[in-house]
Motif scaffolding. Structure first.
Motif, PDB file in Angstrom:
ATOM      1  N   GLN A 164       0.807  -1.215   0.000  1.00  0.00           N
ATOM      2  CA  GLN A 164       0.000   0.000   0.000  1.00  0.00           C
ATOM      3  C   GLN A 164       0.843   1.270   0.000  1.00  0.00           C
ATOM      4  O   GLN A 164       0.346   2.355  -0.290  1.00  0.00           O
ATOM      5  N   ASN A 165       2.158   1.138   0.300  1.00  0.00           N
ATOM      6  CA  ASN A 165       3.044   2.306   0.311  1.00  0.00           C
ATOM      7  C   ASN A 165       3.829   2.441  -0.985  1.00  0.00           C
ATOM      8  O   ASN A 165       4.600   3.374  -1.149  1.00  0.00           O
ATOM      9  N   ILE A 166       3.657   1.495  -1.919  1.00  0.00           N
ATOM     10  CA  ILE A 166       4.408   1.510  -3.173  1.00  0.00           C
ATOM     11  C   ILE A 166       3.592   2.201  -4.247  1.00  0.00           C
ATOM     12  O   ILE A 166       2.523   1.734  -4.621  1.00  0.00           O
ATOM     13  N   GLN A 167       4.110   3.318  -4.744  1.00  0.00           N
ATOM     14  CA  GLN A 167       3.435   4.035  -5.822  1.00  0.00           C
ATOM     15  C   GLN A 167       3.805   3.450  -7.172  1.00  0.00           C
ATOM     16  O   GLN A 167       2.957   3.257  -8.034  1.00  0.00           O
ATOM     17  N   SER A 168       5.091   3.151  -7.369  1.00  0.00           N
ATOM     18  CA  SER A 168       5.532   2.512  -8.608  1.00  0.00           C
ATOM     19  C   SER A 168       6.848   1.796  -8.347  1.00  0.00           C
ATOM     20  O   SER A 168       7.540   2.084  -7.370  1.00  0.00           O
ATOM     21  N   ASN A 217       5.348   7.319   0.971  1.00  0.00           N
ATOM     22  CA  ASN A 217       5.933   7.946   2.156  1.00  0.00           C
ATOM     23  C   ASN A 217       7.210   7.199   2.521  1.00  0.00           C
ATOM     24  O   ASN A 217       7.172   6.075   3.020  1.00  0.00           O
ATOM     25  N   ASN A 218       8.361   7.810   2.251  1.00  0.00           N
ATOM     26  CA  ASN A 218       9.642   7.156   2.513  1.00  0.00           C
ATOM     27  C   ASN A 218       9.874   6.858   3.985  1.00  0.00           C
ATOM     28  O   ASN A 218      10.610   5.939   4.334  1.00  0.00           O
ATOM     29  N   SER A 219       9.258   7.648   4.856  1.00  0.00           N
ATOM     30  CA  SER A 219       9.485   7.459   6.292  1.00  0.00           C
ATOM     31  C   SER A 219       8.885   6.150   6.802  1.00  0.00           C
ATOM     32  O   SER A 219       9.236   5.684   7.883  1.00  0.00           O
ATOM     33  N   MET A 220       8.002   5.552   6.027  1.00  0.00           N
ATOM     34  CA  MET A 220       7.409   4.278   6.434  1.00  0.00           C
ATOM     35  C   MET A 220       8.330   3.092   6.159  1.00  0.00           C
ATOM     36  O   MET A 220       8.088   1.983   6.632  1.00  0.00           O
ATOM     37  N   LYS A 241       2.960 -10.151  -7.527  1.00  0.00           N
ATOM     38  CA  LYS A 241       1.977 -10.333  -6.459  1.00  0.00           C
ATOM     39  C   LYS A 241       0.822  -9.361  -6.651  1.00  0.00           C
ATOM     40  O   LYS A 241       0.724  -8.672  -7.647  1.00  0.00           O
ATOM     41  N   GLU A 242      -0.083  -9.269  -5.689  1.00  0.00           N
ATOM     42  CA  GLU A 242      -1.244  -8.388  -5.776  1.00  0.00           C
ATOM     43  C   GLU A 242      -0.818  -6.980  -6.151  1.00  0.00           C
ATOM     44  O   GLU A 242       0.216  -6.496  -5.721  1.00  0.00           O
ATOM     45  N   GLY A 243      -1.627  -6.333  -6.954  1.00  0.00           N
ATOM     46  CA  GLY A 243      -1.302  -4.971  -7.385  1.00  0.00           C
ATOM     47  C   GLY A 243      -1.142  -4.037  -6.210  1.00  0.00           C
ATOM     48  O   GLY A 243      -1.739  -4.233  -5.167  1.00  0.00           O
ATOM     49  N   PHE A 244      -0.341  -3.012  -6.402  1.00  0.00           N
ATOM     50  CA  PHE A 244      -0.100  -2.053  -5.332  1.00  0.00           C
ATOM     51  C   PHE A 244      -1.316  -1.142  -5.169  1.00  0.00           C
ATOM     52  O   PHE A 244      -1.908  -0.691  -6.139  1.00  0.00           O
ATOM     53  N   SER A 245      -1.639  -0.861  -3.959  1.00  0.00           N
ATOM     54  CA  SER A 245      -2.784  -0.001  -3.669  1.00  0.00           C
ATOM     55  C   SER A 245      -2.491   1.430  -4.074  1.00  0.00           C
ATOM     56  O   SER A 245      -1.400   1.935  -3.870  1.00  0.00           O
ATOM     57  N   GLU A 246      -3.465   2.069  -4.672  1.00  0.00           N
ATOM     58  CA  GLU A 246      -3.297   3.469  -5.058  1.00  0.00           C
ATOM     59  C   GLU A 246      -4.110   4.401  -4.162  1.00  0.00           C
ATOM     60  O   GLU A 246      -4.289   5.572  -4.453  1.00  0.00           O
ATOM     61  N   SER A 247      -4.665   3.857  -3.092  1.00  0.00           N
ATOM     62  CA  SER A 247      -5.525   4.667  -2.233  1.00  0.00           C
ATOM     63  C   SER A 247      -4.724   5.665  -1.431  1.00  0.00           C
ATOM     64  O   SER A 247      -3.863   5.306  -0.656  1.00  0.00           O
ATOM     65  N   GLU A 248      -5.007   6.938  -1.622  1.00  0.00           N
ATOM     66  CA  GLU A 248      -4.288   7.961  -0.879  1.00  0.00           C
ATOM     67  C   GLU A 248      -4.806   8.058   0.543  1.00  0.00           C
ATOM     68  O   GLU A 248      -4.227   8.739   1.373  1.00  0.00           O
ATOM     69  N   GLU A 249      -5.936   7.377   0.824  1.00  0.00           N
ATOM     70  CA  GLU A 249      -6.466   7.423   2.169  1.00  0.00           C
ATOM     71  C   GLU A 249      -5.685   6.496   3.093  1.00  0.00           C
ATOM     72  O   GLU A 249      -5.637   6.680   4.290  1.00  0.00           O
ATOM     73  N   GLU A 250      -5.064   5.464   2.512  1.00  0.00           N
ATOM     74  CA  GLU A 250      -4.340   4.505   3.333  1.00  0.00           C
ATOM     75  C   GLU A 250      -3.008   5.072   3.792  1.00  0.00           C
ATOM     76  O   GLU A 250      -2.576   4.867   4.904  1.00  0.00           O
ATOM     77  N   VAL A 251      -2.328   5.770   2.901  1.00  0.00           N
ATOM     78  CA  VAL A 251      -1.022   6.338   3.235  1.00  0.00           C
ATOM     79  C   VAL A 251      -0.949   7.752   2.686  1.00  0.00           C
ATOM     80  O   VAL A 251      -1.277   8.003   1.532  1.00  0.00           O
ATOM     81  N   VAL A 252      -0.520   8.670   3.496  1.00  0.00           N
ATOM     82  CA  VAL A 252      -0.386  10.054   3.050  1.00  0.00           C
ATOM     83  C   VAL A 252       0.879  10.181   2.205  1.00  0.00           C
ATOM     84  O   VAL A 252       1.971   9.790   2.625  1.00  0.00           O
ATOM     85  N   LYS A 253       0.728  10.687   1.002  1.00  0.00           N
ATOM     86  CA  LYS A 253       1.887  10.825   0.128  1.00  0.00           C
ATOM     87  C   LYS A 253       2.866  11.845   0.680  1.00  0.00           C
ATOM     88  O   LYS A 253       2.474  12.900   1.154  1.00  0.00           O
ATOM     89  N   GLU A 254       4.138  11.491   0.574  1.00  0.00           N
ATOM     90  CA  GLU A 254       5.193  12.378   1.062  1.00  0.00           C
ATOM     91  C   GLU A 254       5.547  13.377  -0.034  1.00  0.00           C
ATOM     92  O   GLU A 254       5.749  13.005  -1.188  1.00  0.00           O
ATOM     93  N   LYS A 255       5.609  14.628   0.299  1.00  0.00           N
ATOM     94  CA  LYS A 255       5.972  15.644  -0.675  1.00  0.00           C
ATOM     95  C   LYS A 255       7.462  15.574  -0.961  1.00  0.00           C
ATOM     96  O   LYS A 255       8.272  15.509  -0.059  1.00  0.00           O
TER      97      LYS A 255
END
Length: 620
Positions: free
Chosen positions: A18-22, A36-39, A79-93
């Motif tokens: 869920q933290n992997i964007q690409s 979010n790299n801090s995760m 494996k299962e596709g990466f989640s794109e939900s921004e509600e699950e993890v706040v994107k890091e600027k």
């Protein structure tokens, strides 16, 4: 290497799918764009078997694997596709330049394998032509030439796909924008002049074959347009309306404004770089030859690919040959260590990484496994690369067909080839000679501590590492039963890859210091710790097998990095029943991780062992 397990561990330690964007990969590293790299648990990742290094650079979270990277990538991406939900993890600027480098490297790295393959085809044709084995007007030559040229001629189309994937927009529409620039009716306009008109507006005509910069700008703008159109167009109409409007808007805009601007801007950057090289090729060779490997370390070298391709379209590139001398210098370091060291493990590592680099041009195993480990060699690499770069610069070598990897098979891509070979040999010999003459080890090769006097404890300053022929005693940090390392159910320890030592199956949940020294390494998961003794022995204690997965649960660390400890001081307390209850083994390897500095480890115990009982002797 268990690719499936490593893929699973890496996915968990970067924060879960869920933290992997690409995710993309190059020859040696997985390149994550995380929300979010801090995760991500960088420290634990670097301690994971199979991971050489973790680098955060250019907006990417890069996990260096080595030659097995493609297999690990398959297991992660399959494996299962990466989640794109921004509600699950706040994107890091991310910063502007991090985003730019991330876009460039993320878009180009998927194409590097086919770049390398096509470059080798073109190099093969050069060799066959020079040997007189193939005629340039033959059908065979034409077909092989098509195989070598296709990726470069149609680069705008392929870049459209890869850039769109990084930006998470429709890759086929992006590819169509690139294809429009190469469409025969459009390119035929070039035969009639340097400009045409679109709805009365003048359109400069440019040859976009092999171009790079126009697509980066065009697809970046298209990504904004697509998202805007989806907000205002009803979902039932988006299937055809969004691509229709995107093409109607973006193709004319690219032809009229974006394409010419980007093409001229890219040419300007290339001209500026080439001006510096032409002004003083020797100085340019010294700078590029001495510093290129540092760009490789941070993964920023891919950002120069557009400039190199642009230079090639203008007749040849001088950057790559100069930069290649830094790569050759690192090969020389590996060769020198192979000739110098008496440590079997280090000899195997340096020999295999040298051979791999010569054959494939991949040097990350050398950089991460040797150069960063023995920091004294960084100076040698800079010196050897600078010398080779000066030689190649003075001789005027240039790249004539694209290939980004320095190996024995890509030599014909350079002209004059013999001068390039001379430069490579100079760099390799210089690097190897430095290691053989001056050695590769230094006191700075041990992990830094946070004690007094800027990180060096008083005890460490007062006590040097063991002298030849001397011994160091290591006592037991646990109560339990001692077993040989080869019985540990973890190949990293049982194969002695991490070092020699012994393992203990604990009977009490208390780990104490086995030496007087300094805490050198701690882990966020608190399941392992390393202490460096006052006489230079580094002892790693890893409680249990795969217990990193517990993420610190049931462990209580009592010290921190840089703390002074004495034999018997409590380092970690752990709940044996809870750990066993979750299905984990408690077998604890105790190993010497800097065996390259010592001759052997001799066990002093077997069977039942008590805390502070003699465990093994380290011989210099």
């Amino acid at each position: 290497m268990n690719h499936s397990q490593l893929a699973k561990d890496i996915t968990e330690l970067v924060g879960g799918k869920q933290n992997i964007q690409s995710l993309t990969h190059c020859a040696t590293r997985l390149r994550f764009v995380l929300k979010n790299n801090s995760m991500a648990d960088k420290k634990t990742l670097e301690q994971t078997s199979g991971v050489l290094k973790v680098v955060e650079s250019g907006g990417q979270f890069q996990v260096v694997i080595g030659n097995d990277v493609s297999e690990v990538y398959k297991h992660i991406h399959g494996k299962e596709g990466f989640s794109e939900s921004e509600e699950e993890v706040v994107k890091e600027k991310k910063g502007f330049w991090s985003s730019i480098f991330g876009l460039i490297s993320g878009s180009l790295t998927p194409l590097i394998p086919v770049f390398a393959g096509a470059g080798l085809v073109k190099a093969l044709l050069i060799v066959l032509e020079r040997l007189g084995w193939i005629a340039t007007d033959s059908g065979t030559y034409a077909i092989l030439s098509a195989a070598g040229n296709s990726i470069f001629f149609f680069l705008p189309i392929l870049l459209g796909v890869t850039i769109a994937r990084v930006l998470n927009v429709n890759s086929y529409v992006a590819a169509a924008i690139g294809a429009a620039l190469l469409e025969p009716n459009f390119t035929a306009l070039l035969a009639n002049g340097n400009s045409t008109h679109f709805m009365g507006i003048s359109v400069p005509l440019v040859d976009y074959a092999s171009s790079v910069f126009p697509m980066f700008i065009a697809v970046s703008i298209y990504s904004v347009l697509e998202k805007a159109l989806k907000k205002i167009i009803h979902k039932n109409l988006q299937l055809f309306a969004v691509p229709f409007l995107s093409l109607v808007i973006m193709v004319p805009l690219t032809a009229m404004l974006i394409g010419p601007f980007a093409q001229y801007a890219g040419q300007g950057v290339g001209d500026a770089v080439n001006f510096l090289i032409n002004s003083s090729p020797i100085l340019a060779g010294i700078v590029l030859g001495g510093s290129w490997s540092f760009l490789v370390l941070f993964g920023l070298h891919w950002a120069t690919v557009p400039i190199i391709i642009n230079n090639l379209s203008a007749g040849g590139d001088y950057i790559t040959p100069l930069a290649g001398m830094s790569i050759a210098a690192s090969m020389g370091i590996a060769l020198g260590v192979f000739l110098k060291t008496k440590n079997k493990d280090l000899k195997a590592l340096s020999g295999s990484s040298f051979l791999s680099a010569i054959l494939s041009g991949v040097t990350e195993p050398i950089l991460y496994g040797i150069v960063l480990r023995y920091r004294k060699t960084i100076i040698y690499m800079v010196i050897a690369g600078a010398i080779g770069g000066a030689v190649v610069g003075a001789l005027g070598v240039k790249l004539i067909v694209f290939n980004f990897f320095l190996n024995v098979f890509t030599m014909p891509a350079q002209s004059p080839m013999i001068y390039y070979i001379i430069g490579v040999l100079v760099s390799i010999i210089a690097g190897a000679t430095c290691v053989v003459l001056f050695g590769h080890e230094s006191k700075k090769d041990v992990p830094p501590t946070k004690g007094t006097d800027h990180g060096v404890s008083e005890a460490t300053k007062a006590s040097e590492v063991l002298e030849a022929g001397s011994e160091s005693l290591v006592v037991s940090p646990l109560a339990g039963t001692a077993i040989p390392l080869n019985e540990v159910d973890d190949v990293v320890f049982s194969s002695e890859s991490m070092g020699k030592g012994i393992a203990i199956i604990p009977s009490q949940g208390v780990l104490v210091s086995p030496v007087n020294g300094t805490v050198a390494v701690t882990m966020k998961s608190e399941h392992a710790i390393a202490v460096r003794s006052d006489d230079g022995v580094e002892i790693l204690m890893h409680i249990g097998v795969d217990t990193v997965k517990l993420k610190g649960n049931h462990f209580s660390q009592k010290v921190k990095e840089g703390d002074r400890v004495k034999r018997g001081d409590v380092l970690i307390e752990f709940d044996m029943d809870q750990i066993k209850g979750e299905g984990f083994q408690l077998t604890t390897p105790i190993v010497v991780t800097n065996m390259d500095s010592f001759k052997d480890v001799v066990s002093q115990v077997q069977g039942t062992v008590e805390p502070l009982q003699h465990l093994f002797i380290v011989k210099k």
